[in-house]
Structures are given as structure tokens and as C-alpha cells.
Design a protein around this motif. Structure first.
Motif, PDB file in Angstrom:
ATOM      1  N   ALA A   1       1.008  -1.232   0.106  1.00 45.16           N
ATOM      2  CA  ALA A   1       0.029   0.086  -0.077  1.00 45.16           C
ATOM      3  C   ALA A   1       0.936   1.352  -0.063  1.00 45.16           C
ATOM      4  CB  ALA A   1      -1.063  -0.038   1.199  1.00 45.16           C
ATOM      5  N   ASP A   2       2.222   1.036   0.566  1.00 44.83           N
ATOM      6  CA  ASP A   2       3.026   2.320   0.250  1.00 44.83           C
ATOM      7  C   ASP A   2       3.604   2.704  -0.986  1.00 44.83           C
ATOM      8  OD1 ASP A   2       2.769   2.556   3.213  1.00 44.83           O
ATOM      9  OD2 ASP A   2       4.325   1.072   3.330  1.00 44.83           O
ATOM     10  N   SER A   3       3.199   1.973  -2.013  1.00 42.16           N
ATOM     11  CA  SER A   3       3.893   2.109  -3.354  1.00 42.16           C
ATOM     12  C   SER A   3       3.761   3.660  -3.906  1.00 42.16           C
ATOM     13  CB  SER A   3       3.490   1.183  -4.475  1.00 42.16           C
ATOM     14  OG  SER A   3       2.300   1.241  -4.722  1.00 42.16           O
ATOM     15  N   THR A   4       2.463   4.098  -3.652  1.00 40.88           N
ATOM     16  CA  THR A   4       2.240   5.333  -4.072  1.00 40.88           C
ATOM     17  C   THR A   4       3.149   6.437  -3.398  1.00 40.88           C
ATOM     18  OG1 THR A   4      -0.137   4.738  -4.885  1.00 40.88           O
ATOM     19  CG2 THR A   4       0.297   6.979  -4.717  1.00 40.88           C
ATOM     20  N   ALA A   5       3.061   6.472  -2.391  1.00 45.33           N
ATOM     21  CA  ALA A   5       3.899   7.356  -1.248  1.00 45.33           C
ATOM     22  C   ALA A   5       5.277   7.223  -1.817  1.00 45.33           C
ATOM     23  CB  ALA A   5       3.678   7.242   0.025  1.00 45.33           C
ATOM     24  N   VAL A   6       5.894   5.964  -1.969  1.00 45.54           N
ATOM     25  CA  VAL A   6       7.272   5.621  -2.404  1.00 45.54           C
ATOM     26  C   VAL A   6       7.708   6.427  -3.704  1.00 45.54           C
ATOM     27  CG1 VAL A   6       9.085   4.218  -3.045  1.00 45.54           C
ATOM     28  CG2 VAL A   6       7.469   3.646  -1.136  1.00 45.54           C
ATOM     29  N   SER A   7       6.632   6.190  -4.492  1.00 47.31           N
ATOM     30  CA  SER A   7       6.790   6.946  -6.084  1.00 47.31           C
ATOM     31  C   SER A   7       6.825   8.419  -5.940  1.00 47.31           C
ATOM     32  CB  SER A   7       5.724   6.529  -7.081  1.00 47.31           C
ATOM     33  OG  SER A   7       5.868   5.261  -7.502  1.00 47.31           O
ATOM     34  N   ASP A   8       5.912   8.876  -5.228  1.00 44.44           N
ATOM     35  CA  ASP A   8       5.904  10.496  -5.150  1.00 44.44           C
ATOM     36  C   ASP A   8       7.072  10.927  -4.097  1.00 44.44           C
ATOM     37  OD1 ASP A   8       4.286  12.834  -4.937  1.00 44.44           O
ATOM     38  OD2 ASP A   8       4.256  12.585  -2.888  1.00 44.44           O
ATOM     39  N   GLN A   9       7.515  10.151  -3.205  1.00 48.42           N
ATOM     40  CA  GLN A   9       8.624  10.941  -2.443  1.00 48.42           C
ATOM     41  C   GLN A   9       9.913  10.698  -3.305  1.00 48.42           C
ATOM     42  OE1 GLN A   9       8.587  12.225   0.669  1.00 48.42           O
ATOM     43  NE2 GLN A   9      10.670  13.049  -0.153  1.00 48.42           N
ATOM     44  N   ARG A  10      10.092  10.028  -4.174  1.00 47.75           N
ATOM     45  CA  ARG A  10      11.249   9.510  -5.078  1.00 47.75           C
ATOM     46  C   ARG A  10      11.070  10.688  -6.228  1.00 47.75           C
ATOM     47  NH1 ARG A  10      13.284   5.283  -9.639  1.00 47.75           N
ATOM     48  NH2 ARG A  10      11.105   5.058 -10.191  1.00 47.75           N
ATOM     49  N   ALA A  11      10.120  11.268  -6.467  1.00 45.20           N
ATOM     50  CA  ALA A  11      10.046  12.044  -7.501  1.00 45.20           C
ATOM     51  C   ALA A  11      10.365  13.527  -6.901  1.00 45.20           C
ATOM     52  CB  ALA A  11       8.603  12.165  -8.248  1.00 45.20           C
ATOM     53  N   LYS A  12       9.915  13.535  -5.619  1.00 42.75           N
ATOM     54  CA  LYS A  12      10.174  14.807  -5.113  1.00 42.75           C
ATOM     55  C   LYS A  12      11.824  14.891  -4.790  1.00 42.75           C
ATOM     56  CE  LYS A  12       5.918  15.571  -2.940  1.00 42.75           C
ATOM     57  NZ  LYS A  12       5.062  15.452  -1.551  1.00 42.75           N
ATOM     58  N   ASP A  13      12.347  13.868  -4.367  1.00 47.76           N
ATOM     59  CA  ASP A  13      13.740  13.838  -3.980  1.00 47.76           C
ATOM     60  C   ASP A  13      14.602  14.095  -5.105  1.00 47.76           C
ATOM     61  OD1 ASP A  13      13.294  13.379  -1.539  1.00 47.76           O
ATOM     62  OD2 ASP A  13      13.549  11.246  -1.466  1.00 47.76           O
ATOM     63  N   PHE A  14      14.158  13.671  -6.234  1.00 53.16           N
ATOM     64  CA  PHE A  14      14.977  13.769  -7.754  1.00 53.16           C
ATOM     65  C   PHE A  14      14.920  15.269  -8.139  1.00 53.16           C
ATOM     66  CE2 PHE A  14      15.925   9.307  -7.955  1.00 53.16           C
ATOM     67  CZ  PHE A  14      16.557   9.053  -9.245  1.00 53.16           C
ATOM     68  N   TRP A  15      13.763  15.786  -7.905  1.00 55.48           N
ATOM     69  CA  TRP A  15      13.520  17.026  -8.439  1.00 55.48           C
ATOM     70  C   TRP A  15      14.289  18.081  -7.644  1.00 55.48           C
ATOM     71  CZ3 TRP A  15      11.280  18.414 -12.863  1.00 55.48           C
ATOM     72  CH2 TRP A  15      11.093  19.854 -12.915  1.00 55.48           C
ATOM     73  N   ALA A  16      14.318  17.618  -6.342  1.00 56.73           N
ATOM     74  CA  ALA A  16      15.115  18.523  -5.164  1.00 56.73           C
ATOM     75  C   ALA A  16      16.638  18.622  -5.377  1.00 56.73           C
ATOM     76  CB  ALA A  16      14.619  18.216  -3.777  1.00 56.73           C
ATOM     77  N   GLY A  17      17.211  17.192  -6.269  1.00 54.17           N
ATOM     78  CA  GLY A  17      18.597  17.106  -6.052  1.00 54.17           C
ATOM     79  C   GLY A  17      19.167  16.358  -4.973  1.00 54.17           C
ATOM     80  N   THR A  18      18.272  15.782  -4.033  1.00 51.18           N
ATOM     81  CA  THR A  18      18.602  14.912  -2.911  1.00 51.18           C
ATOM     82  C   THR A  18      18.882  13.292  -3.287  1.00 51.18           C
ATOM     83  OG1 THR A  18      16.413  14.770  -2.105  1.00 51.18           O
ATOM     84  CG2 THR A  18      17.790  16.542  -1.293  1.00 51.18           C
TER      85      THR A  18
END
Length: 453
Positions: free
Chosen positions: A235-252
Motif C-alpha cells: 500500500a506504500d507504493s504510491t507514497a514511495v513513487s511520490d517521495q522519489r519524484a520529489k527527492d529527484f526534483w530537489a536533487g537529494t
């Protein structure tokens, strides 16, 4: 259902523009059984022989229940842009009632603060061209989590996700060959590599893959999915995708992080066991070639959608399907399932009420099962399975272990291909780049595309 997949198995939506598709047309009020009016309902679906035949059967059921209505099924292959051309033509002419699209998923709706625009069917949704189906009674038949993920936007659900397939980590196997050499379907990465070595030592070529079209990415993509979901619930997969996208966009986070190096290293290890001429093998012919060679190639890297193609190529072949385990903890080696064919209804559909009736007919369990059995899709309706397909046994047995496949980070239009991850055609063994250089190049390409470097 799919014609081909790029290196990272990211089957993007068709590049449809919302321009020129303004809201309009007239909804069919009063169409349905007993109306007496002669009407033509237009349904459009990309060409997949088994799926087309199944849809025709459902159309016949619908026509019988709706006297005076004819269903016209439009279709075109996804190759060479034919499907995109047909879709754009139907949209421009406002002459389609039910339209198949690839599930947009949240990745196609980047946040406003990124400055990125939606693309494909997502652009049609954000422009108000696609009908919200969330209040329709037939939607209750489907998994609400998957439907929201696959076609959800701003609280609405803009399509029926009818098909889902496994591309990341997808492996077909020949049952007789595994039995002959005493190999069980592996549940850990170490077991999988040991099986590959055992077959190679016995003089067999362990893996067949369409390297010409990038299907070697199945191994890398599958490893990335399972490593990212390690320790998470499905059930966490959507949150994992979203967090990865934010982290990549932020450069972390980026493509040269340790997790991606682990996935790439496992990929190169597995690639030692592929057919030497794999770089010349095309996806279109690969299933038939693999099926015909019953005494070699125990494993085949190809999506779960090709079961019927394999069966048609060699009806006597006993084969099965599993997802490659990428870790040595069996509990973490779960199934990434990607939402695929999604039925959508334009807001201006000429026969909108009939379109809803058609989706209602399609969604009835007995009709949906007919379609599943023909397409080899995993079910999006809880309690309905494709029990007649022998190669679905492993998938049906492990269905509780699946999760919605993670989507990629947001990538600006015009970014180089490497921004979406390492180019496996350039990385060893298909190319000359080392793992480190390929990952560094991908990270740099992504960072430049979002203005971080």
C-alpha cells in the motif's frame, strides 16, 4: 497488450494534445435497450489480436442487449505511430465514444510548482476532455486503489483501468527444462543466479531476450522496483513513487545513488547468461523464437502480456511465468504490477449514455473474465481471476504479494534519454560504458534537465 517497451519499461501515454478537442458534442440521452433508435457506438482499442477478438465478443453481447445499436471497433497497431494517428483523428473528429488509453498514473500529473505540463491522456483530463467515472455504479466492481492510482486526478477517476501487466522483473520459463535439471522457480536472487549457472554449466543458454528493443531493462527495472520497496508494504507504493519524484526534483537523490548501483550490478551479473546475439533480437519475433526452441533457453525476459503469443507459437510448450527475485529476502521479492489499458469516455462523446452502458456490460464479472482469459492480463476486479490460463498459476498464487509499480521521477520535455536512467544499450555488456559511468551520466543528464547543474 503492449507492442514494445523502452529500456526502462516505461510505456508512456500517447502524445495527444488537448488543443483542438474543446468540450462539445451532444450526450446521448435516452439511448439504451428498448430505445428503438439506430445508433453506432464507436470503441477504439490498439491492435492486440487476442484483446480485439475478446472485445468483439463483448460487443456482440452488448448489441444483443441493445437492439438497434451497432458497435464499431476501431483499432490500429501501436507500432510506427499508427495508434497515435488513429486516436488523434478520432479526437479531432469527435467521433469516438469509448477510447482505450494507457493509464496516466500520477507521474503524468506533475505538480504546478515544477512548471511541467501534463502529457498524453493526462493533458486531455486536465483540459476537461475526459469524463469523471467515479460516480458510476460499475466502478464498484474494480479495485478502488488501483483505479485511483491509474486514472485518478483531483478526486475524480477518469477511466476504467481494465488491464495490468508485469514488465519490471518479468520472466517466462520452460517447465520441462526446469524439471529436467531439477531447478525450482527461484525465490531469491542467489537462487536465480545459481539456476542460471547450472543451466550454463549444462551447455544451455539460460536467457533469451530481445536486446534490440531494450527488454534487457526488465532485469534492471525489476531490481530497482524491489529495492525501492524493500521493507515497505504494498500500500506504500504510491507514497514511495511520490517521495522519489520529489527527492529527484530537489536533487537529494539521483541515478548514481547506491540503490541504483546495486540494481545495475545485479543486472550486469545476470546479463552474463543471455543469448550472445541478443542485441539483434527484436521483440516482435522473440516470443515465437523462444517458444520454438523447446530444448534451450529455459528463461525468457518478456512482459506478462505475451502468454497468448507464446502459446500460439508452440501449443505443446509447457511454460510458466514469475517475477525475478532481486534480493535474498523472499519477502521483499514482490510483484510490481503496471496499470495498462484504460477505457476513457470523452466529455463530448456522441453517445455518452451508451458508452456508460458499454462499460457496464464490459465490467460484468463473466464478461470481464472472458476478456482476461483472452488477454492474459492480471485482474483489476477483486475476486475475478484468469483461471483458464495455465501460465497464470504463479501469478494467481502470488497475487497478494503484488504492489502498484513505481513510476519514474518527473522528467522535463526534451530531456535526453539518459535523464530517465542509465542507457542500457550503452552500458556493459551491450555497450562500453561501465556501471559507474552510465549511472553518473544518467544523474548528470537528469540534474541538467531540471536546472540543478
Amino acid at each position: 497488450m503492449r507492442a514494445r517497451i523502452p529500456v526502462l519499461l516505461l510505456c508512456g501515454s500517447l502524445a495527444l494534445a488537448a488543443t483542438g478537442c474543446t468540450v462539445g458534442g451532444s450526450a446521448d440521452s435516452g439511448a439504451g435497450s428498448g430505445s428503438g433508435a439506430k445508433k453506432t457506438l464507436v470503441v477504439a482499442e490498439w491492435t492486440n489480436p487476442s484483446a480485439i477478438e475478446a472485445t468483439k465478443k463483448i460487443n456482440a453481447i452488448f448489441e444483443k442487449e441493445h437492439p438497434g445499436v451497432t458497435v464499431k471497433l476501431e483499432n490500429a497497431p501501436t507500432a510506427a505511430g499508427a495508434w497515435g494517428t488513429l486516436t488523434n483523428s478520432l479526437l479531432s473528429a469527435k467521433s469516438v465514444d469509448v477510447l482505450a488509453q494507457f493509464a496516466p498514473t500520477p507521474a503524468k500529473f506533475p505538480p504546478a510548482d515544477t512548471g511541467l505540463k501534463s502529457s498524453g491522456s493526462a493533458a486531455l483530463i486536465t483540459a476537461g476532455q475526459i469524463t469523471d467515472l467515479s460516480g458510476q455504479d460499475f466502478m464498484k466492481s474494480y479495485d478502488p486503489v488501483l483505479q485511483k492510482y491509474g486514472a485518478g486526478y483531483n478526486g475524480g477517476i477518469y477511466g476504467v483501468v481494465a488491464a495490468e501487466y508485469i514488465g519490471h522483473g518479468a520472466v517466462w520459463y520452460k517447465k520441462d527444462l526446469l524439471d529436467k535439471y531439477g531447478v525450482k522457480v527461484p525465490t531469491t536472487y542467489t537462487e536465480f543466479v545459481a539456476a542460471l549457472k547450472k543451466f550454463k554449466d549444462a551447455g544451455k543458454t539460460p536467457i533469451f531476450v530481445a536486446g534490440k528493443d531494450g527488454l534487457q531493462g526488465i532485469v534492471y527495472g525489476g531490481a530497482v522496483q524491489q529495492l525501492l520497496m524493500k521493507g515497505q508494504t504494498g500500500a506504500d507504493s504510491t507514497a514511495v513513487s511520490d517521495q522519489r519524484a520529489k527527492d529527484f526534483w530537489a536533487g537529494t537523490k539521483s541515478w548514481n545513488d547506491p540503490l541504483y548501483k546495486e540494481a545495475a550490478t545485479k543486472y550486469t551479473d545476470v546479463m552474463q547468461y543471455i543469448e550472445p546475439a541478443a542485441s539483434g533480437v527484436a521483440q516482435l519475433t522473440a516470443p515465437g523464437v523462444w517458444a520454438a526452441k523447446s530444448d534451450d533457453f529455459p528463461f525468457f525476459l518478456d512482459g506478462s502480456w505475451d502468454g497468448n503469443t507464446i502459446k500460439e507459437a508452440n501449443p505443446d510448450l509447457k511454460f510458466g511465468f514469475f517475477v525475478m527475485p532481486a534480493t535474498d529476502d523472499a519477502a521483499n521479492n514482490r510483484i510490481p504490477v503496471k496499470a495498462d489499458l484504460t477505457w476513457m469516455v470523452p466529455t463530448w462523446a456522441p453517445n455518452k449514455d451508451l458508452a456508460m452502458d458499454w462499460l457496464r456490460t464490459f465490467s460484468r464479472p463473466e464478461n470481464y473474465k472472458l476478456w482476461l482469459d483472452a488477454t492474459g492480463s492480471t485482474s483489476t476486479q477483486p475476486g475475478v481471476t484468469s483461471s483458464t490460463l495455465p501460465w497464470m498459476d504463479w501469478l494467481n498464487e502470488h497475487s497478494d504479494e503484488r504492489f502498484v509499480a513505481l513510476t519514474d521521477p518527473w522528467i522535463p520535455a526534451g530531456a535526453p534519454p539518459e535523464a530517465a536512467g542509465p542507457d542500457l544499450t550503452k552500458m556493459t555488456p551491450f555497450g562500453k560504458q561501465s556501471v559507474d559511468d552510465a549511472l553518473k551520466g544518467a544523474a548528470t543528464a537528469y540534474q541538467k534537465s531540471v536546472g540543478k547543474k
